[in-house]
Each structure stands twice: as structure tokens, then as C-alpha cells.
Scaffold this active site. Structure first.
Site, PDB file in Angstrom:
ATOM      1  N   THR A  98       0.805  -1.219   0.000  1.00 20.66           N
ATOM      2  CA  THR A  98       0.000   0.000   0.000  1.00 20.66           C
ATOM      3  C   THR A  98       0.838   1.268   0.000  1.00 20.66           C
ATOM      4  O   THR A  98       0.593   2.183  -0.798  1.00 20.66           O
ATOM      5  CB  THR A  98      -0.932  -0.001   1.225  1.00 20.66           C
ATOM      6  OG1 THR A  98      -1.803  -1.132   1.129  1.00 20.66           O
ATOM      7  CG2 THR A  98      -1.760   1.269   1.291  1.00 20.66           C
ATOM      8  N   ASP A 181      -4.239   5.999   6.839  1.00 22.03           N
ATOM      9  CA  ASP A 181      -3.390   7.178   6.972  1.00 22.03           C
ATOM     10  C   ASP A 181      -2.303   7.209   5.907  1.00 22.03           C
ATOM     11  O   ASP A 181      -2.035   8.252   5.301  1.00 22.03           O
ATOM     12  CB  ASP A 181      -2.780   7.254   8.379  1.00 22.03           C
ATOM     13  CG  ASP A 181      -2.044   5.990   8.824  1.00 22.03           C
ATOM     14  OD1 ASP A 181      -1.650   5.169   7.979  1.00 22.03           O
ATOM     15  OD2 ASP A 181      -1.868   5.822  10.053  1.00 22.03           O
ATOM     16  N   ARG A 182      -1.678   6.070   5.618  1.00 16.38           N
ATOM     17  CA  ARG A 182      -0.572   6.069   4.667  1.00 16.38           C
ATOM     18  C   ARG A 182      -1.019   6.439   3.256  1.00 16.38           C
ATOM     19  O   ARG A 182      -0.240   7.007   2.488  1.00 16.38           O
ATOM     20  CB  ARG A 182       0.153   4.726   4.671  1.00 16.38           C
ATOM     21  CG  ARG A 182      -0.691   3.494   4.420  1.00 16.38           C
ATOM     22  CD  ARG A 182       0.162   2.235   4.639  1.00 16.38           C
ATOM     23  NE  ARG A 182      -0.551   0.980   4.479  1.00 16.38           N
ATOM     24  CZ  ARG A 182      -1.134   0.323   5.471  1.00 16.38           C
ATOM     25  NH1 ARG A 182      -1.130   0.842   6.690  1.00 16.38           N
ATOM     26  NH2 ARG A 182      -1.727  -0.843   5.259  1.00 16.38           N
ATOM     27  N   ASP A 353      -2.970   1.203  -5.924  1.00 12.72           N
ATOM     28  CA  ASP A 353      -1.631   1.122  -5.340  1.00 12.72           C
ATOM     29  C   ASP A 353      -0.950  -0.206  -5.637  1.00 12.72           C
ATOM     30  O   ASP A 353       0.272  -0.314  -5.600  1.00 12.72           O
ATOM     31  CB  ASP A 353      -1.692   1.347  -3.828  1.00 12.72           C
ATOM     32  CG  ASP A 353      -2.684   0.425  -3.131  1.00 12.72           C
ATOM     33  OD1 ASP A 353      -3.519  -0.211  -3.817  1.00 12.72           O
ATOM     34  OD2 ASP A 353      -2.639   0.349  -1.891  1.00 12.72           O
ATOM     35  N   HIS A 500      -1.070  -9.647  -1.101  1.00 16.35           N
ATOM     36  CA  HIS A 500      -0.323  -9.149  -2.264  1.00 16.35           C
ATOM     37  C   HIS A 500       1.114  -8.933  -1.809  1.00 16.35           C
ATOM     38  O   HIS A 500       1.492  -9.299  -0.707  1.00 16.35           O
ATOM     39  CB  HIS A 500      -0.949  -7.844  -2.755  1.00 16.35           C
ATOM     40  CG  HIS A 500      -1.211  -6.870  -1.647  1.00 16.35           C
ATOM     41  ND1 HIS A 500      -0.258  -5.996  -1.174  1.00 16.35           N
ATOM     42  CD2 HIS A 500      -2.320  -6.652  -0.887  1.00 16.35           C
ATOM     43  CE1 HIS A 500      -0.770  -5.287  -0.184  1.00 16.35           C
ATOM     44  NE2 HIS A 500      -2.021  -5.666   0.013  1.00 16.35           N
TER      45      HIS A 500
END
Length: 567
Positions: A98, A181-182, A353, A500
């Protein structure tokens, strides 16, 4: 704020009043508000620069899922399919997680230059017992821990499009919202006028900032829904083909439809309803901050996280993912309709992403006999024990290695002599190369010899894929790439059955869709990269940058005679 605040009630009412997906009514979000006093004025076919850049990321939305479900989309996706469609976009690097993936979307550079090599990395000299640093934290803050980080963009080494827009004109607004948040941090960058993400039972923001009225209202309304609960979400008729139970030990997946028990904030967070409130807050921020309302272009980044949560918990090929994408299609439709109703001239881009893969137990029933879960011998503890047994080299405390357990980086414990470190790395490489689940192993010395890759990302070698996400300051001393079909995690567990993170195309390949009112649409199957998004959008809004700013290139996204790259 430099602009007047519009009615939050108006925002809510417009979002909910928009038409939903025919077979899947929208998830319960907010109670309807009174209709606006005056009908919004429809925007004419725009000329010149758009007033708003709407950058959308769908977490774990692979090109495979896009291809599987695109024929069923009638909401927001259907609009994007009228624009510039690139079904073979690439998150070109090997670190398909991510944080690295989001770091490419609006910086235009690979993780090797953003410095975001993983969701977490290990700094063995740090005082923390776990040695782990989160990609979007300020670990120098005494209050920050790897489990409860003080969120910060300090680790991002490259400017985002929003950063460059504000550098060119401080009046530009740079706003982001996500469940994660990221995602919000990596898409907005270093200079965000507003950034919100979900924490626990509501949206929060950077330390030291107060929640705006829009975020407070969204939290209040989401809290009411969580408190009262909700029934299962509807299943479109076309989901019937994947509505089959898959037993996984003492639980099963494949038939869940997201009922919400009263007070269950955790279930809410990991369902299509999370995307719905993310979209609602995005619209409220448009009104509160006046995004897209003057001559200075703004950027609104919206990352929808529920596809990732659903993919991890239930895999990609059950009814859960089918219901999730139907609901997301409706959520996107409401977002686009809300911008239309406000007469905002915007350009939208949608990508992801990273991709993802299904639970290996289901893959083996569907023609992929080699699909498997990770060999426990490839986890950090087992590798540390094996190398110590062979070489006699041990860490002063804890494991000898950090980070193993999937494709990616392995860090060596601190405090070893140069000779012991060399001996331990050599033994580790030999063990990894002998394991049948390992496709390739590289050392830091190997990476130093690999040129930064160029050309079509689908043709890159394994070493080039790894190089695109290798940063000598943060990456591990050894990089292990597992074989195709190997899913991280040694056994399925409730809430985590698939994932993933591999260097294979099911994790690297994502759709890239652009839309603006009046543009001539087309579909182009040639491979492109997510690092092409930022220079493409920059050209549309007149942002120039020095040569070498981007790893990507500008894409001409109008299929007509005009050239959106300005050539």
C-alpha cells in the site's frame, strides 16, 4: 480558509440523492437532508485547465478485477470507461504494498526515489524493541510507536503533485481523505491543507490539527450508523456465479454480505460502508473548502480502502468482492454526480496502489495447482535459527534477521562484526536459493550493479523490478522474491486469507482511467505506468517541473486532435 464554507447539509443531501447502481442500492451512509433551494447549474464542455484534479486510488484493485467486472459497472466506473482507458497500467516495482504504491501515484517516481520501500522497514540501530519503522510516521516523536504511529510525511523523499501546485501558487488547495493514513499521506505529500483518515470510530488528522466541521459532522453521522447497525448489503444478480462457500479450517469465505451488528466499528471499517463515508467526507470537504471554485486549480485525493480489506479477509473471487465492487461503483457515481451538481470542472484519474491475488485454496480449485501458502522455513525466526545453526553467528538479542516471510526485504540484526555479517548473509542467500518457493535472491551488492530500469515495465527483468523499489538507505541487505502463486502467510486465519506483495503481474498490473467532460475517449492496451499519472495531470493544469522530476511521462489522454501534453 481562503474560501467561504458551503452548507454541509447541502453536501450530504446531494451525495445521497444521486442515482445508485441498479442492482445494488447504495450502502447506508447518512440521513437525507432537505433538497437545495436552487438547482445547480450544469457546467458547459470545459476549455483550458480544469479547476480540480480528482485523484482516486482503489486499494488492491488489480487489472484482473477490473477486467472481470467492468461489463457490470453502471455507476461511477461507467463514466470513467467513457474517457481514456489504460487497462495495463503498472505499479512497476517489486514492493507491491500500500505505502510504496500510493507513493508513486502523484509523485511520478518509483519507490526507489520516493524512499517508500515497504509499508514498514527495519532500522536495527533504533531504540525500539521491534526495530520497526512505519512508512508514514515520525519515529523521532517520543509518542510514536510502530503499532500507534504519530503520522507524518517525513519519510517521503519526493514532492507530490499537490506539493508542486502549492509551490507554484500557495493559493492552490491540496486535500486528501482515505480510510488509511498512509494513503492520505502519500497522495497529498508534505504540504496538505487537509488530510483525513479513519482511526477507530471516526476520521482523524495530523497531530496538532483540529477536525474541521465537515469531518466532525461525518464522524457524527457515521457513528449513528455504527451504533444502530445495518442488514446485509444487497447482492446483484451477476454475483451469483461467485456466491459459493470455501471452507478454510474452522471458518469459510465466499458467501458473506457485510451485515453490521450494532456498535461493531471494526466490521464497519472493513466493509463497503467505509468507502461510502470516505466519499461522503470528500464531498463535504469540497463544500467546506470551496475546492474547484476559483481560477487556481486544486487537488483532491481520495483513496478507497475497502477493496483491500475485503481482498485480505475474503479473497478476490467470492461474493464479498463482487458486492464490494458493486457498492464502490455506486459510491463513485455519487461522488461524480455531486461534483457535477456543483458545476465543478474537474479531471478525474483512477488507479490503484497494487493488485492482489486470491486465497490459494480457491485458486487450486480454479486451475492454478501451483498456488500455495508460504513455507514456514522462510519466516524470520526459522531463517535466523537455520543460519545461526550453520554458522554460529547469533544476534545480541532477538532474531538474526528481520522482515522475512514474503517477497521483499530482509534486514540483518545490528551489532555484528563485519566478518559475522558477511558470513550470515552468505548462509542466508544459500538457504533461500535452495528453497523451491524462492524465485530469486539479491543482495545489496547485486542491486548496486543494476541500472534504474526504463522501457515497458511488463518486460523488466526480476532484478529491474526489485531495483525500482530499492533504496540503499532503507532497503534490506537481502531481497527475496517468492515464486508465482506463493501467497504470504503460512495458514489462513479469520480476517486474513489472501494478500499481495509479490513481483508478479497480478500484483503489479492495475487499471489507469482518466476522464474529463468533453474529452474524446479511447482505450489503449499498451503498457503504461502509474508514475505517468503525475506528469500527465501536471501538463493539464500548467505545472512545469525541471527535467528529471518524473520517472514517468506525460500521456496524451484526449483521443481527439488536441494534445493534453501541450506538445
Amino acid at each position: 480558509m481562503r474560501r467561504s464554507i458551503a452548507s454541509l447539509v447541502l453536501a450530504t443531501g446531494l451525495v445521497l440523492a444521486a442515482p445508485a447502481l441498479a442492482d445494488a442500492p447504495p450502502a447506508e451512509t447518512l440521513p437525507p437532508a432537505p433538497a437545495p433551494a436552487a438547482a445547480p447549474v450544469a457546467a458547459p464542455v470545459p476549455q483550458g485547465q480544469p479547476r480540480l484534479v480528482l485523484a482516486i486510488s482503489i486499494d488492491q484493485f488489480s487489472a484482473d478485477l477490473f477486467a472481470q467486472y467492468r461489463e457490470h459497472f453502471t455507476g461511477g466506473f461507467a463514466r470513467l470507461l467513457q474517457g481514456a482507458v489504460f487497462p495495463s497500467g503498472f505499479q512497476s516495482h517489486a514492493a507491491t504494498e500500500t505505502c510504496p504504491g500510493h507513493s508513486t501515484l502523484l509523485t511520478g517516481v518509483h519507490p526507489a526515489r520516493t524512499g517508500i520501500v515497504a509499508n514498514d522497514w527495519f532500522v536495527t540501530g533504533i531504540a525500539r524493541a521491534d526495530k520497526q519503522v512505519y512508512c508514514a510516521e515520525d519515529e523521532t516523536d517520543p509518542a510514536s510507536t510502530s503499532d500507534s504511529p504519530v503520522v507524518s510525511p517525513r519519510h517521503l523523499k519526493a514532492p507530490t503533485l499537490g506539493d508542486l501546485m502549492k509551490q507554484a501558487n500557495p493559493a492552490a488547495l491540496n486535500v486528501a481523505v482515505s480510510a488509511k493514513d498512509r494513503a492520505a499521506v502519500m497522495m497529498s505529500g508534505h504540504v496538505a491543507d487537509a488530510a483525513y483518515w479513519w482511526l477507530g470510530k471516526g476520521f482523524t488528522t495530523y497531530k496538532g490539527r483540529a477536525l474541521s466541521p465537515a469531518a466532525q459532522r461525518e464522524n457524527e453521522d457515521a457513528g449513528k450508523l455504527i451504533a444502530q447497525g445495518a442488514p446485509e448489503l444487497p447482492e446483484p444478480a451477476w454475483c451469483g456465479a461467485v456466491d459459493r462457500a470455501l471452507p478454510l479450517g474452522d471458518f469459510s469465505i465466499g458467501t458473506y454480505r457485510f451485515p453490521l451488528a450494532p456498535g461493531d466499528a471494526k466490521t464497519f471499517n472493513r466493509s463497503p460502508r467505509m468507502d461510502a463515508v470516505t466519499g461522503d467526507l470528500a464531498v463535504r470537504l469540497v463544500d467546506e473548502m470551496g475546492l474547484g471554485r476559483d481560477a487556481v486549480p486544486d487537488v483532491l485525493s481520495v483513496s478507497f480502502s475497502a477493496t483491500d480489506y475485503v481482498g485480505h479477509a475474503y479473497g478476490t473471487q467470492g461474493v464479498e468482492m463482487c458486492v464490494q465492487l458493486a457498492q464502490l461503483d455506486a459510491t463513485l457515481g455519487r461522488l461524480f454526480d455531486a461534483l457535477d451538481q456543483r458545476g465543478i470542472d474537474y479531471v478525474a484519474v483512477l488507479s490503484a496502489d497494487h493488485g492482489g491475488t486470491d486465497a490459494p485454496e480457491r485458486q487450486r480449485l480454479q486451475g492454478v495447482p501451483e498456488a500455495s501458502r508460504l513455507d514456514p522455513a522462510l519466516e524470520s525466526g526459522a531463517l535466523s535459527e537455520a543460519v545461526s545453526r550453520q554458522t554460529g553467528v547469533k544476534a545480541k538479542s532477538g532474531d538474526l534477521f528481520y522482515g522475512a516471510g514474503s517477497s521483499g526485504d530482509i534486514w540483518l540484526a545490528d551489532g555484528l562484526s563485519r566478518q559475522d555479517a558477511k558470513k550470515a548473509i552468505a548462509a542466508l542467500v544459500a538457504i533461500l536459493r535452495a528453497n523451491p518457493q524462492v524465485a530469486a535472491v539479491f543482495t545489496a551488492e547485486d542491486m548496486a550493479k543494476v541500472a534504474v530500469p526504463t522501457g515497458h515495465p511488463q518486460d523488466w527483468t526480476m532484478a529491474e523490478r526489485v531495483r525500482a523499489s530499492y533504496d540503499p538507505e532503507r532497503s534490506g541487505q537481502v531481497l527475496m522474491m517468492t515464486r508465482r502463486g506463493v501467497v504470504p502467510g503460512t495458514a489462513p486465519r479469520l480476517g486474513y486469507t489472501a494478500t499481495h506483495g509479490s513481483p508478479w503481474d497480478y500484483d503489479r498490473r492495475v487499471p489507469m482511467l482518466f476522464w474529463r467532460k468533453g474529452m474524446a475517449g479511447f482505450e489503449q492496451p499498451a503498457p503504461v505506468e502509474t508514475v505517468d499519472i503525475a506528469p500527465t495531470l501536471a501538463a493539464m493544469i500548467g505545472i512545469s517541473a525541471p527535467q528529471g522530476t518524473w520517472d514517468g511521462r506525460c500521456l496524451d489522454i484526449d483521443g481527439g486532435p488536441s494534445d493534453t501534453c501541450g506538445k
